[in-house]
Design a protein around this motif. Structure first.
Motif, short mmCIF file in Angstrom:
data_model
loop_
_atom_site.label_atom_id
_atom_site.label_comp_id
_atom_site.label_asym_id
_atom_site.label_seq_id
_atom_site.Cartn_x
_atom_site.Cartn_y
_atom_site.Cartn_z
N SER A 79 24.92 -28.63 23.57
CA SER A 79 25.76 -27.44 23.62
C SER A 79 25.69 -26.65 22.32
N GLU A 82 22.48 -24.69 22.53
CA GLU A 82 22.64 -23.62 23.53
C GLU A 82 23.54 -22.49 23.02
N ASN A 83 24.62 -22.84 22.32
CA ASN A 83 25.58 -21.83 21.90
C ASN A 83 25.19 -21.10 20.62
N SER A 86 19.53 -21.10 20.71
CA SER A 86 18.77 -20.45 21.77
C SER A 86 19.09 -21.10 23.10
N ARG A 87 18.97 -20.36 24.15
CA ARG A 87 19.15 -20.91 25.49
C ARG A 87 17.94 -21.76 25.83
N ASP A 89 15.09 -23.14 28.26
CA ASP A 89 14.36 -22.59 29.40
C ASP A 89 14.86 -23.28 30.65
N ASN A 90 14.62 -22.70 31.79
CA ASN A 90 15.10 -23.25 33.05
C ASN A 90 14.46 -24.63 33.30
N GLY A 99 24.21 -25.01 29.73
CA GLY A 99 24.65 -23.63 29.65
C GLY A 99 26.07 -23.39 30.09
N ASP A 102 30.88 -24.07 26.64
CA ASP A 102 31.03 -23.17 25.51
C ASP A 102 31.72 -23.95 24.38
#
Length: 178
Positions: A79, A82-83, A86-87, A89-90, A99, A102
């Motif tokens: 997390s 992600e936060n 960078s996000r 990839d799928n 994702g 938060d």
């Protein structure tokens, strides 16, 4: 002046990639902790036939405790990346909650995991209460209650913040405030 501002903003934005060093370090620490877990598990398996019920419970609680700590580290790594960086990839079906956590959710999850770890530790202490003084038991209980209270307060503040945000989205001006 606008070019200087843009350059500074670019440097500040790029600095988030420095966090990758911390997340990779946590991944290495998780690997080391996994080795420690395997060692504990091996020792448990080797002694399982000579352990009494209380010692068996204590060993299992120690393994559960380690699993909770490891899960906490994974939550923070994923997390946090992600936060802040960078996000991902799928990755279809690999991590269903990717994702969705938060920072607010992460704080609650971390606090509740700490309470769970503290609960397990306190249970281990109470199962071996003869090795502790009454004063030590009291302090350990108070420390645990502090963790519980902190987690409850974090959850309450998060709820108030969520209500305030939903009220603002709905156009209500006089929602709960902190």
């Amino acid at each position: 002046m606008k070019r200087l501002e843009h350059a500074v903003e670019s440097i500040i934005l790029a600095s988030r990639w420095l966090l990758v060093v911390f997340y990779l370090g946590l991944a290495v620490a998780l690997g080391i902790y996994a080795l420690s877990f395997v060692k504990k598990l091996y020792e448990f398996v080797m002694k399982v036939m000579i352990l009494d019920d209380t010692d068996t419970i204590l060993k299992v609680l120690g393994l559960i405790d380690a699993a909770l700590v490891a899960s906490l580290v994974v939550m923070v790594i994923i997390s946090g990346y992600e936060n802040f960086v960078s996000r991902f990839d799928n990755h279809d079906g690999e991590v269903h909650w990717l994702g969705t956590i938060d920072i607010s959710s992460l704080k609650i999850k971390v606090a509740s995991t700490i309470v769970a770890i503290s609960s397990i530790h306190l249970l281990q202490v109470f199962l071996n209460h003869q090795q502790y003084t009454s004063e030590q038991l009291m302090w350990l209980t108070l420390i645990h209650l502090t963790f519980v209270l902190s987690a409850l307060l974090l959850a309450y503040i998060d709820r108030l913040t969520g209500l305030s945000k939903s009220d603002k989205k709905a156009g209500v001006e006089d929602g709960p405030s902190i």
